[in-house]
Motif scaffolding. Structure first.
Motif, PDB file in Angstrom:
ATOM      1  N   THR A  18      54.317  -2.643  39.595  1.00 61.42           N
ATOM      2  CA  THR A  18      54.666  -2.267  37.932  1.00 61.42           C
ATOM      3  C   THR A  18      54.276  -3.783  37.141  1.00 61.42           C
ATOM      4  O   THR A  18      53.752  -3.668  35.876  1.00 61.42           O
ATOM      5  CB  THR A  18      56.063  -1.898  37.570  1.00 61.42           C
ATOM      6  N   GLU A  31      48.262   1.896  35.475  1.00 65.15           N
ATOM      7  CA  GLU A  31      49.205   1.680  34.467  1.00 65.15           C
ATOM      8  C   GLU A  31      49.479   2.994  33.897  1.00 65.15           C
ATOM      9  O   GLU A  31      50.533   3.313  33.368  1.00 65.15           O
ATOM     10  CB  GLU A  31      48.731   0.703  33.598  1.00 65.15           C
ATOM     11  N   GLN A  85      51.675   5.141  35.915  1.00 71.51           N
ATOM     12  CA  GLN A  85      52.906   4.760  35.894  1.00 71.51           C
ATOM     13  C   GLN A  85      53.649   5.028  34.697  1.00 71.51           C
ATOM     14  O   GLN A  85      54.994   5.347  34.649  1.00 71.51           O
ATOM     15  CB  GLN A  85      53.022   3.237  36.176  1.00 71.51           C
ATOM     16  N   PRO A  99      57.256   7.526  34.993  1.00 70.78           N
ATOM     17  CA  PRO A  99      58.032   6.331  35.056  1.00 70.78           C
ATOM     18  C   PRO A  99      59.207   6.523  36.165  1.00 70.78           C
ATOM     19  O   PRO A  99      59.732   7.482  36.412  1.00 70.78           O
ATOM     20  CB  PRO A  99      58.796   6.199  33.627  1.00 70.78           C
TER      21      PRO A  99
END
Length: 120
Positions: free
Chosen positions: A18, A55, A58, A62
């Protein structure tokens, strides 16, 4: 197979990283500059596009993590299953990827397949 298995493990680590700077460093170490990732929902070519895709995934999921299933490899190819879900739980998303290395041992292509996705 140990070298390509290590590359597959690093590939999964990219999807779980992350921190943007660390993720981009991993991408630079593992992916060919013009490497391409394709699945039914995405097509990313180049390191910057791959970083943006990771990204985005993700952001969509989450707190989820990718887990690696069995890896089968020969020559410059590997096929493997993966899951995406909360750590320690049955993943709601399951897929199968085929990864190909270039002559330098970097990831040239990944073809991804989605075996199970949550309904909208």
């Amino acid at each position: 197979m140990s070298d390509i298995r290590q590359t597959v493990e690093q590939y999964i680590a990219i999807w779980n990283e992350t921190d943007g700077d660390r993720r981009r460093a991993l991408i630079g170490a593992v992916w060919a500059e013009d490497g391409r990732y394709t699945d039914p929902l995405a097509d990313a070519c180049g390191r910057a596009a791959l970083d943006a895709l990771v990204e985005a995934v993700q952001g969509q999921f989450p707190g989820f993590v990718f887990t690696l299933g069995p890896v089968d490899a020969h020559h410059h190819l590997a096929r493997f299953t993966w899951g995406l879900g909360p750590a320690g739980e049955e993943p709601p998303v399951v897929g199968f990827d085929v990864l190909a290395l270039d002559d330098a041992g970097l990831v040239a292509t990944v073809a991804g397949f989605l075996d199970r996705i949550p309904s909208a």
